[in-house]
Design an enzyme around this catalytic site. Sequence first.
Site, PDB file in Angstrom:
ATOM      1  CG  HIS A  28      -2.054   0.941   1.158  1.00 53.57           C
ATOM      2  ND1 HIS A  28      -1.932   2.277   1.436  1.00 53.57           N
ATOM      3  CD2 HIS A  28      -3.344   0.732   0.808  1.00 53.57           C
ATOM      4  CE1 HIS A  28      -3.106   2.853   1.262  1.00 53.57           C
ATOM      5  NE2 HIS A  28      -3.987   1.938   0.879  1.00 53.57           N
ATOM      6  CG  ASP A  53      -8.510  -3.898  -2.637  1.00 54.18           C
ATOM      7  OD1 ASP A  53      -9.715  -3.694  -2.510  1.00 54.18           O
ATOM      8  OD2 ASP A  53      -7.698  -3.046  -3.012  1.00 54.18           O
TER       9      ASP A  53
HETATM   10  N1  ACO Z   1       4.117  -7.825  -4.657  1.00 56.75           N
HETATM   11  C1  ACO Z   1       5.458  -7.837  -4.844  1.00 56.75           C
HETATM   12  N2  ACO Z   1       6.245  -6.756  -4.713  1.00 56.75           N
HETATM   13  C2  ACO Z   1       5.658  -5.605  -4.398  1.00 56.75           C
HETATM   14  C3  ACO Z   1       4.257  -5.508  -4.183  1.00 56.75           C
HETATM   15  C4  ACO Z   1       3.492  -6.668  -4.320  1.00 56.75           C
HETATM   16  N3  ACO Z   1       2.171  -6.641  -4.138  1.00 56.75           N
HETATM   17  N4  ACO Z   1       3.938  -4.227  -3.862  1.00 56.75           N
HETATM   18  C5  ACO Z   1       5.094  -3.543  -3.889  1.00 56.75           C
HETATM   19  N5  ACO Z   1       6.137  -4.373  -4.197  1.00 56.75           N
HETATM   20  C6  ACO Z   1       7.546  -4.009  -4.257  1.00 56.75           C
HETATM   21  C7  ACO Z   1       7.844  -3.226  -5.540  1.00 56.75           C
HETATM   22  O1  ACO Z   1       8.278  -4.086  -6.584  1.00 56.75           O
HETATM   23  C8  ACO Z   1       8.944  -2.291  -5.083  1.00 56.75           C
HETATM   24  O2  ACO Z   1      10.133  -3.020  -5.067  1.00 56.75           O
HETATM   25  P1  ACO Z   1      11.558  -2.258  -5.360  1.00 56.75           P
HETATM   26  O3  ACO Z   1      11.760  -1.317  -4.236  1.00 56.75           O
HETATM   27  O4  ACO Z   1      12.544  -3.389  -5.378  1.00 56.75           O
HETATM   28  O5  ACO Z   1      11.392  -1.578  -6.684  1.00 56.75           O
HETATM   29  C9  ACO Z   1       8.590  -1.981  -3.628  1.00 56.75           C
HETATM   30  O6  ACO Z   1       7.795  -3.106  -3.177  1.00 56.75           O
HETATM   31  C10 ACO Z   1       7.765  -0.698  -3.452  1.00 56.75           C
HETATM   32  O7  ACO Z   1       6.658  -0.751  -4.334  1.00 56.75           O
HETATM   33  P2  ACO Z   1       6.024   0.543  -5.066  1.00 56.75           P
HETATM   34  O8  ACO Z   1       5.233   0.062  -6.237  1.00 56.75           O
HETATM   35  O9  ACO Z   1       7.100   1.537  -5.319  1.00 56.75           O
HETATM   36  O10 ACO Z   1       5.070   1.094  -3.925  1.00 56.75           O
HETATM   37  P3  ACO Z   1       3.835   2.046  -4.129  1.00 56.75           P
HETATM   38  O11 ACO Z   1       3.571   2.662  -2.822  1.00 56.75           O
HETATM   39  O12 ACO Z   1       4.021   2.951  -5.299  1.00 56.75           O
HETATM   40  O13 ACO Z   1       2.672   1.016  -4.554  1.00 56.75           O
HETATM   41  C11 ACO Z   1       0.834  -0.459  -4.506  1.00 56.75           C
HETATM   42  C12 ACO Z   1       1.693   0.564  -3.729  1.00 56.75           C
HETATM   43  C13 ACO Z   1       0.475   0.096  -5.900  1.00 56.75           C
HETATM   44  C14 ACO Z   1      -0.448  -0.733  -3.742  1.00 56.75           C
HETATM   45  C15 ACO Z   1       1.670  -1.772  -4.670  1.00 56.75           C
HETATM   46  O14 ACO Z   1       2.020  -2.266  -3.386  1.00 56.75           O
HETATM   47  C16 ACO Z   1       0.928  -2.833  -5.480  1.00 56.75           C
HETATM   48  O15 ACO Z   1       1.012  -2.812  -6.708  1.00 56.75           O
HETATM   49  N6  ACO Z   1       0.185  -3.763  -4.797  1.00 56.75           N
HETATM   50  C17 ACO Z   1      -0.619  -4.758  -5.473  1.00 56.75           C
HETATM   51  C18 ACO Z   1      -1.955  -4.152  -5.959  1.00 56.75           C
HETATM   52  C19 ACO Z   1      -2.920  -3.877  -4.825  1.00 56.75           C
HETATM   53  O16 ACO Z   1      -3.150  -4.701  -3.952  1.00 56.75           O
HETATM   54  N7  ACO Z   1      -3.531  -2.661  -4.859  1.00 56.75           N
HETATM   55  C20 ACO Z   1      -4.546  -2.266  -3.860  1.00 56.75           C
HETATM   56  C21 ACO Z   1      -4.062  -1.156  -3.013  1.00 56.75           C
HETATM   57  S1  ACO Z   1      -5.277  -0.750  -1.790  1.00 56.75           S
HETATM   58  C22 ACO Z   1      -6.381   0.302  -2.574  1.00 56.75           C
HETATM   59  O17 ACO Z   1      -6.034   1.049  -3.432  1.00 56.75           O
HETATM   60  C23 ACO Z   1      -7.812   0.249  -2.169  1.00 56.75           C
END
Ligand code: ACO
Length: 426
Positions: A308, A366
């Site tokens: 998140h 979610d």
């Molecule tokens: N699985 C694996 N790796 C992940 C995940 C995941 N679900 N989420 C983040 N990471 C990793 C990224 O690859 C990144 O790695 P790095 O530092 O080596 O590049 C690091 O964790 C940080 O991730 P970001 O994408 O930069 O974090 P951000 O805060 O921008 O994204 C997000 C948050 C979009 C929710 C992300 O965690 C994600 O894509 N999750 C899966 C989708 C999801 O569940 N979305 C619902 C969110 S809740 C809502 O909106 C109601």
Amino acid sequence: MNNKKIAKLNLPNGKVIELPVISGSLGPDVIDITSLYRQADMFTFDPGFTSTGSCKSDITFIDGDQGILLHRGYKIEDLAEKSSFLETSYLLMYGDLPSKEKKLEFVNSITMHTMLNEQISNFYRGFKDNAHPMAILCGVVGAMAAFYHDSTDINNADERKIASYRLIAKMPTIAAMAYKFSIGQPFVYPNNSLNYSENFLNMVFSVPAEKYEINPIFADALDKILILHADHEQNASTSTVRLAGSSGANPFACIAAGIASLWGPAHGGANEAVIKMLNEIESIDNIKKFIDKAKDKNDSFRLMGFGHRVYKNYDPRARVLQKIAEKVLKEKHLLDNKLFDLAKELEYLALNDDYFKEKKLYPNVDFYSGIILKAIGFPVSLFTVIFAVARTVGWISHWNEMISDQNSKIGRPRQLYTGKPQRELS
Ligand code: ACO
């Protein structure tokens, strides 16, 4: 508010400017940069607004490191356990939980607004019969301004209140009708002897040909899901509502804009993606393979429902949802539910994996909500629609807060121009 702290900014031209630092009641201080352009002839650059506070707000507080979510000071876990969706709605709108009398008055007013102008059903019939319910929801809510023009004067507090009540009251009716239309079943009118969530279930699942028994455990689970999704501070859809409203647009148009923003898969669509992912994983033996895929830098796969932007700890809403999932599945005699078992095992393995621990990736709202909605019987196409029904009260509360703020201005970000410099047309 304490305005005495100052941040000093050294500009490239050697000039030092002072910017006030403002403290809120909780959370990090903010640097007030409203005078920056005047003083420095420069803007800030923050795409995605990762470091930018766009407004002051009294409604919701999130501490992502601690995993805390408060509405008007109350913990989300306590609201989910001890209040109803309409009580939480009153709290979000008015700042305090209602007294017994105020609750009666509020619930009564919302209940009396559940029906839609009959002409709107003709409007539905103009959609294609296989239209996605979110597409219909977005269109119908936008069209409400044409049907309820008497509550579009945003400078009139009474009209704002009526528009707000109409939106909260009619959203389940509009959502259920969108679904009924998409599957070719007759619309079911609201039944004002039922409570908010019971009425929603009835409008979605009942048909004229058969008696529909409302399961109280499902109605309670739905009510709690609505509470858990009611507001979440300045997320993409709420910020969209505020930005649209800042121009003086009518509330129905603003909420339609919020619905459009929520529809995106990075925002309201992830609960659907979790179900798809669990179906793909298929068996507990395959979980490790999927975790390895999620960790692989060369693979775009991510664990859906994990991570998140704000929470770097367990999303408090996910904890409550896990308990609700257990209750609903038990009621359906599905405690050996394959998806739930997979979800729990996946959560356990990910939370004990160094990659997820280091990156502070925890289950979000979610992760379990889709499992509950599916067990109740909601089709996947309604998942985001249900999110929109719940979030309407959050959007409305933020919209009202913004309109009531004498200092609010039209939202107008600036940019870093990277296009062609001025050139002559030969
Ligand atoms: N699985 C694996 N790796 C992940 C995940 C995941 N679900 N989420 C983040 N990471 C990793 C990224 O690859 C990144 O790695 P790095 O530092 O080596 O590049 C690091 O964790 C940080 O991730 P970001 O994408 O930069 O974090 P951000 O805060 O921008 O994204 C997000 C948050 C979009 C929710 C992300 O965690 C994600 O894509 N999750 C899966 C989708 C999801 O569940 N979305 C619902 C969110 S809740 C809502 O909106 C109601």
